[in-house]
Design an enzyme around this catalytic site. Structure first.
Site, PDB file in Angstrom:
ATOM      1  N   ARG A  19      26.167  -1.328  -5.161  1.00  0.00           N
ATOM      2  CA  ARG A  19      27.406  -2.414  -5.876  1.00  0.00           C
ATOM      3  C   ARG A  19      27.623  -2.083  -7.325  1.00  0.00           C
ATOM      4  O   ARG A  19      28.824  -2.749  -7.856  1.00  0.00           O
ATOM      5  CB  ARG A  19      26.752  -4.021  -5.856  1.00  0.00           C
ATOM      6  CG  ARG A  19      27.132  -4.984  -6.108  1.00  0.00           C
ATOM      7  CD  ARG A  19      26.416  -6.588  -5.793  1.00  0.00           C
ATOM      8  NE  ARG A  19      24.477  -5.408  -6.153  1.00  0.00           N
ATOM      9  CZ  ARG A  19      23.593  -5.945  -5.802  1.00  0.00           C
ATOM     10  NH1 ARG A  19      23.931  -8.086  -5.164  1.00  0.00           N
ATOM     11  NH2 ARG A  19      22.549  -5.888  -5.752  1.00  0.00           N
ATOM     12  N   LYS A  62      11.070   3.451   5.794  1.00  0.00           N
ATOM     13  CA  LYS A  62      10.476   2.668   5.940  1.00  0.00           C
ATOM     14  C   LYS A  62       9.875   1.267   4.369  1.00  0.00           C
ATOM     15  O   LYS A  62      10.830   1.609   3.712  1.00  0.00           O
ATOM     16  CB  LYS A  62       8.360   2.897   5.924  1.00  0.00           C
ATOM     17  CG  LYS A  62       8.232   4.072   4.480  1.00  0.00           C
ATOM     18  CD  LYS A  62       6.624   4.145   3.900  1.00  0.00           C
ATOM     19  CE  LYS A  62       5.795   3.009   3.798  1.00  0.00           C
ATOM     20  NZ  LYS A  62       5.894   3.025   1.819  1.00  0.00           N
ATOM     21  N   ASP A  91       8.825   9.264   7.877  1.00  0.00           N
ATOM     22  CA  ASP A  91       7.812   9.186   7.182  1.00  0.00           C
ATOM     23  C   ASP A  91       7.134  10.444   6.614  1.00  0.00           C
ATOM     24  O   ASP A  91       6.428  11.454   7.212  1.00  0.00           O
ATOM     25  CB  ASP A  91       6.141   8.867   8.376  1.00  0.00           C
ATOM     26  CG  ASP A  91       4.864   8.375   7.707  1.00  0.00           C
ATOM     27  OD1 ASP A  91       4.855   9.370   6.374  1.00  0.00           O
ATOM     28  OD2 ASP A  91       4.072   8.137   7.879  1.00  0.00           O
ATOM     29  N   HIS A  92       6.992   9.806   5.092  1.00  0.00           N
ATOM     30  CA  HIS A  92       7.242  11.761   4.364  1.00  0.00           C
ATOM     31  C   HIS A  92       6.421  12.109   4.328  1.00  0.00           C
ATOM     32  O   HIS A  92       6.577  13.307   4.085  1.00  0.00           O
ATOM     33  CB  HIS A  92       8.400  10.780   3.079  1.00  0.00           C
ATOM     34  CG  HIS A  92       6.970  10.383   2.058  1.00  0.00           C
ATOM     35  ND1 HIS A  92       6.100   8.916   1.967  1.00  0.00           N
ATOM     36  CD2 HIS A  92       6.366  11.121   1.293  1.00  0.00           C
ATOM     37  CE1 HIS A  92       5.303   9.072   0.902  1.00  0.00           C
ATOM     38  NE2 HIS A  92       5.710  10.376   0.511  1.00  0.00           N
ATOM     39  N   LYS A 137       5.247  17.111   4.952  1.00  0.00           N
ATOM     40  CA  LYS A 137       4.304  17.306   3.739  1.00  0.00           C
ATOM     41  C   LYS A 137       4.040  19.290   3.902  1.00  0.00           C
ATOM     42  O   LYS A 137       3.690  18.590   5.390  1.00  0.00           O
ATOM     43  CB  LYS A 137       3.677  17.096   3.161  1.00  0.00           C
ATOM     44  CG  LYS A 137       3.850  15.395   2.356  1.00  0.00           C
ATOM     45  CD  LYS A 137       2.213  14.751   1.349  1.00  0.00           C
ATOM     46  CE  LYS A 137       2.769  13.805   0.872  1.00  0.00           C
ATOM     47  NZ  LYS A 137       2.963  13.482  -0.314  1.00  0.00           N
ATOM     48  N   GLU A 190      -4.386   6.832  -5.214  1.00  0.00           N
ATOM     49  CA  GLU A 190      -4.458   7.383  -6.329  1.00  0.00           C
ATOM     50  C   GLU A 190      -4.752   6.506  -6.827  1.00  0.00           C
ATOM     51  O   GLU A 190      -5.254   5.479  -7.171  1.00  0.00           O
ATOM     52  CB  GLU A 190      -2.561   6.162  -5.602  1.00  0.00           C
ATOM     53  CG  GLU A 190      -1.861   7.056  -4.362  1.00  0.00           C
ATOM     54  CD  GLU A 190      -0.354   5.954  -3.992  1.00  0.00           C
ATOM     55  OE1 GLU A 190       0.578   6.490  -4.239  1.00  0.00           O
ATOM     56  OE2 GLU A 190      -0.095   5.025  -3.322  1.00  0.00           O
ATOM     57  N   ASP A 236       1.357  -0.718   3.620  1.00  0.00           N
ATOM     58  CA  ASP A 236       2.369   0.151   2.588  1.00  0.00           C
ATOM     59  C   ASP A 236       1.955   1.910   3.774  1.00  0.00           C
ATOM     60  O   ASP A 236       2.591   2.193   3.442  1.00  0.00           O
ATOM     61  CB  ASP A 236       2.091   0.099   1.839  1.00  0.00           C
ATOM     62  CG  ASP A 236       3.000   0.995   0.569  1.00  0.00           C
ATOM     63  OD1 ASP A 236       3.963   1.110   0.706  1.00  0.00           O
ATOM     64  OD2 ASP A 236       2.274   1.061  -0.324  1.00  0.00           O
ATOM     65  N   HIS A 272       1.971   6.223   6.869  1.00  0.00           N
ATOM     66  CA  HIS A 272       1.086   7.730   6.439  1.00  0.00           C
ATOM     67  C   HIS A 272      -0.412   7.845   7.665  1.00  0.00           C
ATOM     68  O   HIS A 272      -0.459   9.419   7.470  1.00  0.00           O
ATOM     69  CB  HIS A 272       1.223   7.796   4.735  1.00  0.00           C
ATOM     70  CG  HIS A 272       2.370   7.265   4.219  1.00  0.00           C
ATOM     71  ND1 HIS A 272       3.663   7.526   4.908  1.00  0.00           N
ATOM     72  CD2 HIS A 272       2.296   7.203   3.566  1.00  0.00           C
ATOM     73  CE1 HIS A 272       4.155   7.069   4.020  1.00  0.00           C
ATOM     74  NE2 HIS A 272       3.745   7.051   3.185  1.00  0.00           N
ATOM     75  N   LYS A 287      -4.807   2.097  -4.364  1.00  0.00           N
ATOM     76  CA  LYS A 287      -4.007   1.778  -5.663  1.00  0.00           C
ATOM     77  C   LYS A 287      -4.850   1.771  -7.009  1.00  0.00           C
ATOM     78  O   LYS A 287      -6.444   1.210  -6.720  1.00  0.00           O
ATOM     79  CB  LYS A 287      -3.151   0.948  -5.964  1.00  0.00           C
ATOM     80  CG  LYS A 287      -2.146   0.962  -4.980  1.00  0.00           C
ATOM     81  CD  LYS A 287      -0.693   1.382  -5.658  1.00  0.00           C
ATOM     82  CE  LYS A 287       0.742   1.161  -4.628  1.00  0.00           C
ATOM     83  NZ  LYS A 287       0.999   2.803  -3.976  1.00  0.00           N
TER      84      LYS A 287
HETATM   85  C1  BG6 Z   1       4.906   5.486  -0.340  1.00  0.00           C
HETATM   86  C2  BG6 Z   1       4.612   3.885  -0.467  1.00  0.00           C
HETATM   87  O1  BG6 Z   1       5.043   5.837   1.357  1.00  0.00           O
HETATM   88  O2  BG6 Z   1       3.923   6.912  -0.535  1.00  0.00           O
HETATM   89  C3  BG6 Z   1       3.938   3.960  -1.694  1.00  0.00           C
HETATM   90  O3  BG6 Z   1       5.137   3.162  -0.628  1.00  0.00           O
HETATM   91  C4  BG6 Z   1       2.636   5.387  -2.478  1.00  0.00           C
HETATM   92  O4  BG6 Z   1       2.872   3.212  -2.273  1.00  0.00           O
HETATM   93  C5  BG6 Z   1       3.768   6.340  -1.763  1.00  0.00           C
HETATM   94  O5  BG6 Z   1       2.914   5.297  -4.007  1.00  0.00           O
HETATM   95  C6  BG6 Z   1       3.086   7.286  -2.212  1.00  0.00           C
HETATM   96  O6  BG6 Z   1       3.684   9.174  -1.844  1.00  0.00           O
HETATM   97  P1  BG6 Z   1       3.343  10.671  -2.113  1.00  0.00           P
HETATM   98  O7  BG6 Z   1       3.606  10.918  -1.600  1.00  0.00           O
HETATM   99  O8  BG6 Z   1       2.831  10.765  -4.275  1.00  0.00           O
HETATM  100  O9  BG6 Z   1       1.336  10.801  -1.697  1.00  0.00           O
END
Ligand code: BG6
Length: 512
Positions: free
Chosen positions: A67, A174, A203-204, A208, A242, A261, A266, A364
């Site tokens: 935007r 996601k 799904d990152h 890894k 985390e 989340d 993951h 967290k």
């Molecule tokens: C994300 C979550 O998918 O993964 C976040 O939405 C989280 O809440 C993050 O902090 C953690 O990713 P990584 O790669 O730092 O473990």
């Protein structure tokens, strides 16, 4: 295929050789939601790192859609700042100068037809100027409520058409829905416009290196697989801890919580890779088939009150600093019941895993940032040693250290030097940093490259996403109806209830 022996010099390498760098062909990437955090911290830097590693085609183009009233130059400046701040590899002016040739910005909102027409002509212009060949991936880094409108606009303006041999792909971040029903609805919207092989769900964690290494560890070796089953394994613990709080993400996180989340995606993907059977090959369909099978075999215990725990961080100390509790965070409803910690126990109904609990936990503001999978083995069925000799001997374990200290630990008992027979735990370590000279690429580098190459191995399929919601939905429903999350002090390892949950089974969480 015959192997080359002797000197090993083979001038005619097989073009399918997986060791050759995989370089994307002519293509471009359009990012929706380009002003967001993910784009700045992960996507833009990943594009630069790929370019810097020589993995993008010379005319690669990056189009931002948002935007904001930006000109192309303003967008390029934003990308520049993001790259300087967050890229993994060093900044090189010549790489930057080449990349900037293909950068464009399209201003507009998602319901603005004219903006999508401008996007279409921008792509046509890039095809001519940069030789992108009509091949574009559309990255939806936008809130889930905006997915349907963006997908529909892509269709309406002919942007999803793969005519004349070019490709169009949709990359979807996601969260993919917030329960099974919404995920099914989203899947329907997406598949009305794109064929399954055009859709890449991110799904990152799958990007890894250490996560991909689960498959190497299990299926490229002979010594682990024979003991990877109920005859030897006592239980499995998957932890994603985390130390950070929710930061500026109140709008996204409140009402979503830790289980939706990260467990839904993951952690259940980690479970699937740890527990699945060996796929026939390392191709997307074969992998998805095995992951789907094992996710379909996941069973929740009957008593969800005793086999799940949720928590919410209270104020505390972290890294020597005083931090506030979740309910005091900016933008959080002071009565919020959102979980910032979740622990669940599941079983897997198949011959390999019957009776072996899988404990998953995430949170967290925990003691420290660590993700690991611990496969914990049964105790020896008989010990010839006096019990005082083995008092300090724990259970054998193989621990896959996903992050931050990437590697694998094997824990076992060893005699303590001295005159008596005393046995204590020791560990044998593999550390990426010591065994390999190159550092691991960021997950998003790998995943963006795979999208451009059309390689779907590391992207969860529709069925996997839906099965994962099927596992989580009953837990969320149970939590909705019963009480509130337990408070835990920031900087600790979560609520006491999580320890009690394992203690009831005669086990305890690892303190990584
Ligand atoms: C994300 C979550 O998918 O993964 C976040 O939405 C989280 O809440 C993050 O902090 C953690 O990713 P990584 O790669 O730092 O473990």
């Amino acid at each position: 295929m015959s192997s080359v022996s002797g000197s090993g010099a083979n001038p005619l390498r097989d073009p399918a050789d997986r060791r050759l760098p995989r370089i994307a062909g002519p293509s471009g990437l359009v990012i929706f939601g380009v002003t967001g955090d993910l784009s700045r911290k992960k996507l833009m830097p990943a594009v630069y790192d790929l370019a810097n590693r020589g993995l993008l085609p010379p005319g690669f183009s990056l189009v931002g859609f948002a935007r904001r009233e930006w000109a192309n130059e303003d967008f390029a400046q934003e990308v520049h700042d993001a790259v300087k701040a967050h890229a993994r590899t060093p900044f090189r002016e010549e790489v930057w100068q080449q990349l900037i040739q293909g950068m464009r910005f399209v201003q507009g909102t998602f319901d603005d037809d004219e903006a999508f027409e401008r996007l279409r002509s921008t792509i046509e212009e890039l095809d001519k100027a940069q030789g992108t060949g009509g091949n574009f991936a559309f990255y939806l880094s936008v809130p889930p409520r905006s997915f349907p409108v963006v997908i529909q606009q892509l269709k309406k303006h002919g942007l999803a058409d793969q005519s004349g041999g070019s490709w169009r792909r949709a990359v979807i971040e996601k969260p993919f829905g917030h329960d099974l029903k919404s995920a099914e609805e989203l899947n329907k919207v997406v598949h009305e416009v794109f064929e399954p092989d055009q859709v890449f769900r991110i799904d990152h964690y799958l990007g890894k290196e250490t996560v991909q290494n689960i498959l190497a560890l299990r299926f490229a070796n002979t010594m682990f697989e024979p003991i990877w089953n109920r005859s030897f394994v006592d239980h499995v613990q998957i932890t994603m801890a985390e130390d950070i709080g929710i930061g500026g993400r109140a709008g996204y996180y409140d009402g979503i919580g830790a289980a939706r989340d990260v467990i839904q995606n993951h952690l259940l993907q980690l479970l699937a890779l740890t527990a699945m059977e060996e796929p026939a090959s390392f191709d997307a369909q074969a992998l998805a088939a095995e992951k789907t099978k094992v996710l379909g075999a996941v069973r929740l215990p009957k008593d969800l009150g005793r086999s799940t725990v949720r928590g919410q961080y209270a104020a505390g100390w972290q890294g020597g600093e005083k931090v506030i509790g979740y309910l005091e965070e900016d933008g959080i409803d002071p009565k919020s019941k959102t979980d910032t910690f979740a622990a669940i126990k599941v079983g897997i109904d198949n011959r390999r895993w019957a009776g072996v609990p899988f404990y998953l936990r995430t949170g967290k503001r925990l003691g420290r940032r660590v993700t690991e999978i611990a496969v914990v083995f049964q105790r020896a069925p008989h010990s010839p040693f006096d019990h005082t000799a083995t008092e300090e001997l724990g259970q054998n374990a193989i621990v896959i250290r996903v992050q931050p200290d990437e590697g694998i630990t094997v824990r076992f008992g060893s005699k303590v030097p001295g005159t008596s027979m005393e046995i204590r735990d020791v560990s044998m370590d593999f550390a990426y940093g010591e065994s390999f000279t190159e550092s691991s690429p960021e997950a998003y580098e790998r995943l963006i490259l795979d999208v451009l190459l059309g390689d779907a191995n590391l992207f969860p399929r529709t069925e996997e996403v839906e099965l994962s919601w099927k596992i989580l939905d009953p837990i969320e429903e149970y939590w909705d109806k019963h009480g509130r999350p337990a408070q835990y002090e920031s900087g600790t390892w979560g609520p006491a209830e999580a320890d009690e949950m394992l203690a009831r089974d005669g086990r305890s969480w690892r303190r990584p």
